[in-house]
Design a protein around this motif. Sequence first.
Motif, PDB file in Angstrom:
ATOM      1  N   ASP A   6      -7.186  -3.786 -39.288  1.00 18.04           N
ATOM      2  CA  ASP A   6      -6.888  -5.037 -38.591  1.00 18.04           C
ATOM      3  C   ASP A   6      -5.578  -4.905 -37.825  1.00 18.04           C
ATOM      4  O   ASP A   6      -4.512  -4.722 -38.406  1.00 18.04           O
ATOM      5  CB  ASP A   6      -6.795  -6.161 -39.634  1.00 18.04           C
ATOM      6  CG  ASP A   6      -6.533  -7.508 -39.013  1.00 18.04           C
ATOM      7  OD1 ASP A   6      -6.626  -7.617 -37.782  1.00 18.04           O
ATOM      8  OD2 ASP A   6      -6.247  -8.455 -39.764  1.00 18.04           O
ATOM      9  N   SER A  12     -10.939  -8.678 -36.118  1.00 19.29           N
ATOM     10  CA  SER A  12     -11.433  -7.987 -37.309  1.00 19.29           C
ATOM     11  C   SER A  12     -12.379  -8.872 -38.110  1.00 19.29           C
ATOM     12  O   SER A  12     -13.322  -8.384 -38.740  1.00 19.29           O
ATOM     13  CB  SER A  12     -10.267  -7.534 -38.186  1.00 19.29           C
ATOM     14  OG  SER A  12      -9.538  -8.651 -38.664  1.00 19.29           O
ATOM     15  N   ARG A  13     -12.137 -10.194 -38.085  1.00 23.90           N
ATOM     16  CA  ARG A  13     -13.026 -11.113 -38.822  1.00 23.90           C
ATOM     17  C   ARG A  13     -14.414 -11.106 -38.211  1.00 23.90           C
ATOM     18  O   ARG A  13     -15.427 -11.110 -38.907  1.00 23.90           O
ATOM     19  CB  ARG A  13     -12.502 -12.536 -38.777  1.00 23.90           C
ATOM     20  CG  ARG A  13     -11.200 -12.920 -39.414  1.00 23.90           C
ATOM     21  CD  ARG A  13     -10.182 -11.913 -39.733  1.00 23.90           C
ATOM     22  NE  ARG A  13      -8.859 -12.537 -39.822  1.00 23.90           N
ATOM     23  CZ  ARG A  13      -7.748 -11.880 -39.597  1.00 23.90           C
ATOM     24  NH1 ARG A  13      -7.790 -10.613 -39.252  1.00 23.90           N
ATOM     25  NH2 ARG A  13      -6.591 -12.481 -39.710  1.00 23.90           N
ATOM     26  N   ILE A  28     -11.703  -5.337 -44.792  1.00 22.60           N
ATOM     27  CA  ILE A  28     -10.671  -5.471 -43.762  1.00 22.60           C
ATOM     28  C   ILE A  28      -9.320  -5.154 -44.389  1.00 22.60           C
ATOM     29  O   ILE A  28      -8.930  -5.767 -45.385  1.00 22.60           O
ATOM     30  CB  ILE A  28     -10.666  -6.894 -43.177  1.00 22.60           C
ATOM     31  CG1 ILE A  28     -12.035  -7.218 -42.565  1.00 22.60           C
ATOM     32  CG2 ILE A  28      -9.570  -7.044 -42.131  1.00 22.60           C
ATOM     33  CD1 ILE A  28     -12.190  -8.668 -42.138  1.00 22.60           C
ATOM     34  N   TYR A  31      -3.370  -2.639 -40.473  1.00 23.35           N
ATOM     35  CA  TYR A  31      -3.261  -1.448 -39.632  1.00 23.35           C
ATOM     36  C   TYR A  31      -2.378  -0.358 -40.239  1.00 23.35           C
ATOM     37  O   TYR A  31      -2.525   0.823 -39.939  1.00 23.35           O
ATOM     38  CB  TYR A  31      -2.727  -1.819 -38.241  1.00 23.35           C
ATOM     39  CG  TYR A  31      -1.356  -2.456 -38.252  1.00 23.35           C
ATOM     40  CD1 TYR A  31      -0.205  -1.684 -38.237  1.00 23.35           C
ATOM     41  CD2 TYR A  31      -1.222  -3.840 -38.281  1.00 23.35           C
ATOM     42  CE1 TYR A  31       1.045  -2.264 -38.255  1.00 23.35           C
ATOM     43  CE2 TYR A  31       0.024  -4.437 -38.296  1.00 23.35           C
ATOM     44  CZ  TYR A  31       1.156  -3.663 -38.282  1.00 23.35           C
ATOM     45  OH  TYR A  31       2.395  -4.236 -38.311  1.00 23.35           O
ATOM     46  N   SER A  49      -9.808  -2.536 -34.929  1.00 25.35           N
ATOM     47  CA  SER A  49     -10.085  -3.774 -34.207  1.00 25.35           C
ATOM     48  C   SER A  49      -9.214  -3.921 -32.979  1.00 25.35           C
ATOM     49  O   SER A  49      -8.260  -3.161 -32.762  1.00 25.35           O
ATOM     50  CB  SER A  49      -9.844  -4.977 -35.124  1.00 25.35           C
ATOM     51  OG  SER A  49      -8.448  -5.218 -35.281  1.00 25.35           O
ATOM     52  N   GLY A  51      -6.470  -6.346 -30.818  1.00 23.47           N
ATOM     53  CA  GLY A  51      -5.274  -7.041 -31.276  1.00 23.47           C
ATOM     54  C   GLY A  51      -4.387  -7.369 -30.097  1.00 23.47           C
ATOM     55  O   GLY A  51      -4.840  -7.391 -28.952  1.00 23.47           O
ATOM     56  N   ILE A 324      -7.705 -13.816 -46.280  1.00 23.39           N
ATOM     57  CA  ILE A 324      -7.234 -13.398 -44.961  1.00 23.39           C
ATOM     58  C   ILE A 324      -6.245 -14.403 -44.387  1.00 23.39           C
ATOM     59  O   ILE A 324      -5.165 -14.049 -43.915  1.00 23.39           O
ATOM     60  CB  ILE A 324      -8.428 -13.204 -44.008  1.00 23.39           C
ATOM     61  CG1 ILE A 324      -9.294 -12.035 -44.491  1.00 23.39           C
ATOM     62  CG2 ILE A 324      -7.951 -12.953 -42.582  1.00 23.39           C
ATOM     63  CD1 ILE A 324     -10.649 -11.957 -43.807  1.00 23.39           C
ATOM     64  N   LYS A 331       0.228  -9.915 -43.967  1.00 26.30           N
ATOM     65  CA  LYS A 331      -0.034 -10.447 -42.637  1.00 26.30           C
ATOM     66  C   LYS A 331       0.541 -11.849 -42.509  1.00 26.30           C
ATOM     67  O   LYS A 331       0.894 -12.487 -43.473  1.00 26.30           O
ATOM     68  CB  LYS A 331      -1.555 -10.497 -42.380  1.00 26.30           C
ATOM     69  CG  LYS A 331      -2.128  -9.135 -42.037  1.00 26.30           C
ATOM     70  CD  LYS A 331      -3.633  -9.154 -42.095  1.00 26.30           C
ATOM     71  CE  LYS A 331      -4.247 -10.270 -41.295  1.00 26.30           C
ATOM     72  NZ  LYS A 331      -3.928 -10.223 -39.872  1.00 26.30           N
TER      73      LYS A 331
END
Length: 504
Positions: A6, A12-13, A28, A31, A49, A51, A324, A331
Motif C-alpha cells: 500500500d 490498495s483497498r 494489504i 509500502y 498499488s 498512491g 485499515i 498509516k
Amino acid sequence: MILILDLGGKFSRYIGRSIRESKVYCEIVPYYYSLEKIKAKNPEGIIISGGEPNEIVVKEKLDKEIFNLGIPVLSIGFGSEIMVEAFKGKATIPAENDYEYLKIKVDKDSLLFNGLDEELPLWMNEEYAFDVVPEGFNKIANYKNKVVAIEDEERKLYGVKFHPELEGSDEGKQIIDNFLYKVCSCGSTWNMDEFVSESIKEIKARVGDKKVLCALSGGVDSSVAAVLVHKAIGDNLTCVFVDHGLLRKYEKEQVEKVFRDEFHINLIVVDAEDRFLNKLEGVTDPEQKRKVIGEEFIRVFEEEQSKLTDIDFLVQGTIYPDVIESGMDGKVVVKSHHNVGGLPEDINFELLEPLRQLFKDEVREVGRLLGISSDIVDRQPFPGPGLGVRCLGELTKEKLDILRDADYIYRDEIKKAGLDKEIWQYFAVLPNIRSVGVTHGERTYKHTIALRAITTKDAMVAKWYPIPLDLLEKISTRITDEVEQVNRVVYDISNKPPATIEWE
C-alpha cells in the motif's frame, strides 16, 4: 496468496476487494514492509498499488529488491513509476490529478491482456506515460503515441499507468484476473465455506476449554463473530450486550429476542446509559468520544468478567476496513474504531477477532453460511459507538431521544418503500444545529435532522443514494410532525471520499 504493498490513498483497498471477489486470498501491507517479512509470507504474487506521486519518502523506503525475488509483480500508477526508475527507466508525473476512461490499445499476446479486445476503456490520467522503457522490458499498451504498460515477461514484472482495480471497468477486472491466474498461477481457493471451517478449528485450538466473553452490539459484525465463536466453543461463550444509551429505537429488545430465544446463546444485558452519558458529559470532539466509549466498553466487560469465572478472551467484531481506517501499521488514521484504535492499553483480556481479515460483504456471506437470519445479516451497519457518532456535539439524553425517533421514522419509511435492500446504509444524524421555523403560525427555534443514504460494495468508497423526492418529502413531513423538537430536515449528498459514511 497475493501481497498488496500500500503506497497510500485508496487504491490498495480496491485491489484487495477485486482479488477477494476472484476467490484469491490477499493481504494489504504498508509500502515499507521488510523484505524478510515479504519472503515469510511466501506470496504467489505482489501488487504495488497506486498512491500519491509527491511522496518522496515512499520511493526511499520501498525495498527495490522485491523486483529480484523471482515473484511476479504488478505495479500500478505511482507503483509503476517506482518500478521503472529501479531499472533506470523514466515515467511522466502528471501536473493535474485528472482521470477518465480512455481507449487504450493493448498487446493481446501479453498474459496481462490475454483474451481481451485490442482496445480497452481503462481509468487513466492521459498525461501518465513511460518516457523511457528500461532494458529488458517490452511495450504492451499505448494511448495515442504514449506507452502506458510494460512487461518483463521472463521475470514476470508488469507496470501499468492505468487503474484496472476501479469499479466500472469489466476489462480492468479481467486484467487483474489474468495477473492472478495466468501470471501467478493462483487457484480459486479463497471462499467463505473454507473460512468458516478453518476459523472454527482455529478458535477451538486457541481457546480450548477456556471461557470467552463477547462484546455483542447486535450489529452484523459482532453478531456474526458471536455465532462463529459459539459454533466453536458452545456454552463457553457468554455474550454481553451493553445498553449504553446510544442505541437505535427498540434495538435492545430485538437483540434479546434474537440471541436468547433463537440462538440460545448465554446473554447478559447491562443497563449502562447513565454511566456512559456521565463519562461523555462535556465531550464534543469526535475522536475523544470514540476513545471514551471504547474505554468504557472495556471497563464494563472487565466488571462483568469479575462476576464470572476464568474468562480469558474477549471477542470483537473487528473487520478489515476497521483495521485499515484506524491506521494499519502506522498509516494515517481516518478515524479510530472502538474495535481497534479506541482500546485502552491496560486491557485485561486476550482479544479474539475472527473476522479481522474480512470485508463487509464477506462477513455477511459468513453469516448466511452460519444460518443467521436475513434480519441480522442484512441489517443496517451500525458503528460501535452507536448514535454517539451521529449526534454531533455534546451527548445528552434529550438529543439522543430526538435522533432515535427521527431515525426510526426514516428507516420505517425506507422499508415501506421497498428500498431497504437496495440502499446499503441509511440513517439520520443530529448535526447540533438549530434554526428558525414556523409551526401553527408561530415562530420556532428547533433542531435540524440530516438524512444519509449511500450505496457501496465494501464501505471503502460510497456514493450517495438518490432517494425519490416524493419519498424524501414524506419522510421530512413525518419527522417534523411527529418529533416535536425538529423543524427542519436536510439530505446529505456527499460521496466517500471526500466525506466518510458516518458524520463523526
